[in-house]
Design an enzyme around this catalytic site. Structure first.
Site, PDB file in Angstrom:
ATOM      1  N   SER A  64      -7.650  -5.166   2.805  1.00 41.73           N
ATOM      2  CA  SER A  64      -6.845  -5.205   1.569  1.00 41.73           C
ATOM      3  C   SER A  64      -7.170  -6.458   0.776  1.00 41.73           C
ATOM      4  CB  SER A  64      -5.346  -5.209   1.906  1.00 41.73           C
ATOM      5  OG  SER A  64      -4.937  -3.986   2.449  1.00 41.73           O
ATOM      6  N   SER A 158      -5.642  -0.524  -1.326  1.00 46.93           N
ATOM      7  CA  SER A 158      -5.266  -1.810  -0.728  1.00 46.93           C
ATOM      8  C   SER A 158      -3.754  -1.858  -0.548  1.00 46.93           C
ATOM      9  CB  SER A 158      -5.709  -2.929  -1.691  1.00 46.93           C
ATOM     10  OG  SER A 158      -5.095  -4.150  -1.370  1.00 46.93           O
ATOM     11  N   LYS A 159      -3.290  -2.478   0.526  1.00 43.19           N
ATOM     12  CA  LYS A 159      -1.835  -2.669   0.676  1.00 43.19           C
ATOM     13  C   LYS A 159      -1.488  -3.979  -0.031  1.00 43.19           C
ATOM     14  CE  LYS A 159       1.891  -2.275   4.053  1.00 43.19           C
ATOM     15  NZ  LYS A 159       2.777  -1.430   3.256  1.00 43.19           N
ATOM     16  N   ALA A 160      -1.588  -3.902  -1.359  1.00 46.77           N
ATOM     17  CA  ALA A 160      -1.428  -5.076  -2.218  1.00 46.77           C
ATOM     18  C   ALA A 160      -0.020  -5.104  -2.794  1.00 46.77           C
ATOM     19  CB  ALA A 160      -2.445  -5.018  -3.352  1.00 46.77           C
ATOM     20  N   TYR A 164       3.224  -2.324  -5.411  1.00 46.47           N
ATOM     21  CA  TYR A 164       4.600  -1.945  -5.073  1.00 46.47           C
ATOM     22  C   TYR A 164       5.564  -2.115  -6.237  1.00 46.47           C
ATOM     23  CZ  TYR A 164       3.249  -1.004  -0.363  1.00 46.47           C
ATOM     24  OH  TYR A 164       2.661  -0.435   0.735  1.00 46.47           O
TER      25      TYR A 164
END
Ligand code: PMP
Length: 295
Positions: A64, A158-160, A164
Site C-alpha cells: 500500500s 491500496s489500503k490508504a 476512506y
C-alpha cells in the site's frame, strides 16, 4: 475503560521501533499525512494470541505504501515481530491490531520527497464490528452515493487512509438513515464492496462476488473463497449489477474486522442468512483458530 477515547487509554503502542506509553504515542499537527492523506494502514485480528495472516497484512502494508510512492522502513519480519509483541505487551488474547505508516513533517507541501516515514502499531480488544443482535438477523445496508474510484483516479487497491474519506461519509449517511453500513458501487455502477468489507452473494448453492480490480481484494475475501472451494462450493468472480440483487438468496460481507457478517437487506432487497453463510462463517472461525477443515 471501554468507551475511553483512543488517545486516552492504558497500554503500550509501538512507535518507530520503541514501545511508548499509550498516551505518549503522538504526532505533530504539521504532519504531512494529516494534510495530504499520505498514510496507509492495516486492520488485523489476533485469535488466541496469534495474529491471523500476519505476514500477508505486513506485506500488504508495504505494498500500500509503495502505491503511495513511499517505502515502509521496516521489513515484513520486523513488522510481524513488532505486531506480535504489541499484542503480548498489552496482555491481549483476542484483539484488533492496527499498524499505520505515514509521512512525517520535514516537508509541508504536496511534494514530500524527503519526509521521514513513520510506523506505529496499536492493538485493542474489539469483539464485534457490528451490533451482535443486528448481526444475527443480518445487517441492513444502504446504497452509497459515492462510488469506488476508477483505478486511473486513485491508487484504489491500496489500503490508504485517503480512500476512506468517502467511506466515512457514506457510512454516516447510512447510519443516519437507520442502516448499519453502505454498499458502494464502483465507478462504472457495478456492485463493489462495503465501506470496510468485501461482499458475497449466493444463489442456488453458488457464490458470486465482484472482481476486486478497483477496490481492496481483502484477505478475508480470499480466505473465504478458498474455504468455499474446500467445501466444493463454486465461486464466481464477476461483474455484478445492482439490478441483479433481487435474484440472490443469501448475502454476507467479509473483512478482518467484520469477519463473515450476514446481510439481511440491501435497500429494498431482502436476504435470508442461510446454510451457506453459516457454514462459511463457521469455517472462517475455525480457520482463524487454526482448526481448518480438511481439504
Ligand atoms: N474493503 C475495505 C474498504 C476495507 O476497509 C476492508 C478491511 N480491511 C476490506 C475490504 C476487507 O479487507 P480484509 O479482509 O483484508 O480485512
Amino acid at each position: 475503560m471501554a468507551n475511553a477515547a483512543f488517545d486516552d487509554r492504558d497500554g503500550t503502542i509501538w512507535f518507530d521501533g520503541k514501545f511508548l506509553d499509550w498516551r505518549d504515542a503522538k504526532v505533530h499537527v504539521l504532519t504531512h499525512a494529516m494534510h495530504y492523506g499520505s498514510s496507509v494502514f492495516e486492520g488485523e485480528r489476533a485469535y488466541g494470541g496469534t495474529i491471523f495472516k500476519s505476514r500477508e497484512h505486513s506485506e500488504r502494508l508495504r505494498a500500500s505504501a509503495r502505491l503511495l510512492d513511499f517505502e515502509v522502513p521496516y521489513t515484513v519480519e520486523q513488522i510481524d515481530a513488532a505486531k506480535a509483541e504489541v499484542v503480548r505487551r498489552n496482555g491481549l488474547i483476542d484483539a484488533y491490531v492496527r499498524p499505520v505508516a505515514f509521512r512525517g513533517s520535514e516537508m509541508m507541501g504536496v511534494s514530500a520527497q524527503h519526509n521521514t516515514i513513520h510506523l506505529a502499531i496499536a492493538a485493542w480488544a474489539w469483539p464485534s464490528y457490528f451490533d451482535p443482535e443486528q448481526r444475527k438477523r443480518g445487517i441492513r445496508l444502504d446504497i452509497a452515493e459515492y462510488r469506488r474510484p476508477d483505478p486511473r483516479t486513485a491508487p484504489s487497491t491500496s489500503k490508504a487512509a485517503g480512500l476512506y474519506m468517502i467511506c466515512t461519509i457514506s457510512k454516516h449517511r447510512a447510519e443516519r438513515r437507520g442502516y448499519a453500513d453502505a454498499l458502494m458501487l464502483d465507478w462504472q455502477g457495478r456492485v463493489a464492496e462495503c465501506t470496510g468489507a468485501n461482499i458475497f452473494f449466493a444463489k442456488d448453492g453458488v457464490l458470486h462476488t465482484p472482481i476486486a480490480d478497483c477496490f481492496l481484494d481483502g484477505l478475508t475475501r480470499r480466505t473465504v473463497i478458498e474455504l468455499a472451494k474446500r467445501r466444493g462450493v463454486q465461486v464466481v468472480e464477476r461483474r455484478i449489477m445492482p439490478e441483479e440483487l433481487g435474484g440472490f438468496s443469501e448475502c454476507f460481507i467479509t473483512g478482518s474486522a467484520a469477519e463473515v457478517t450476514p446481510v439481511g437487506e440491501i435497500a429494498e432487497h431482502r436476504f435470508t442468512p442461510g446454510a451457506l453463510t453459516q457454514t462459511l462463517s463457521d469455517d472462517y472461525v475455525a480457520e482463524t483458530q487454526g482448526k481448518a477443515i480438511a481439504a
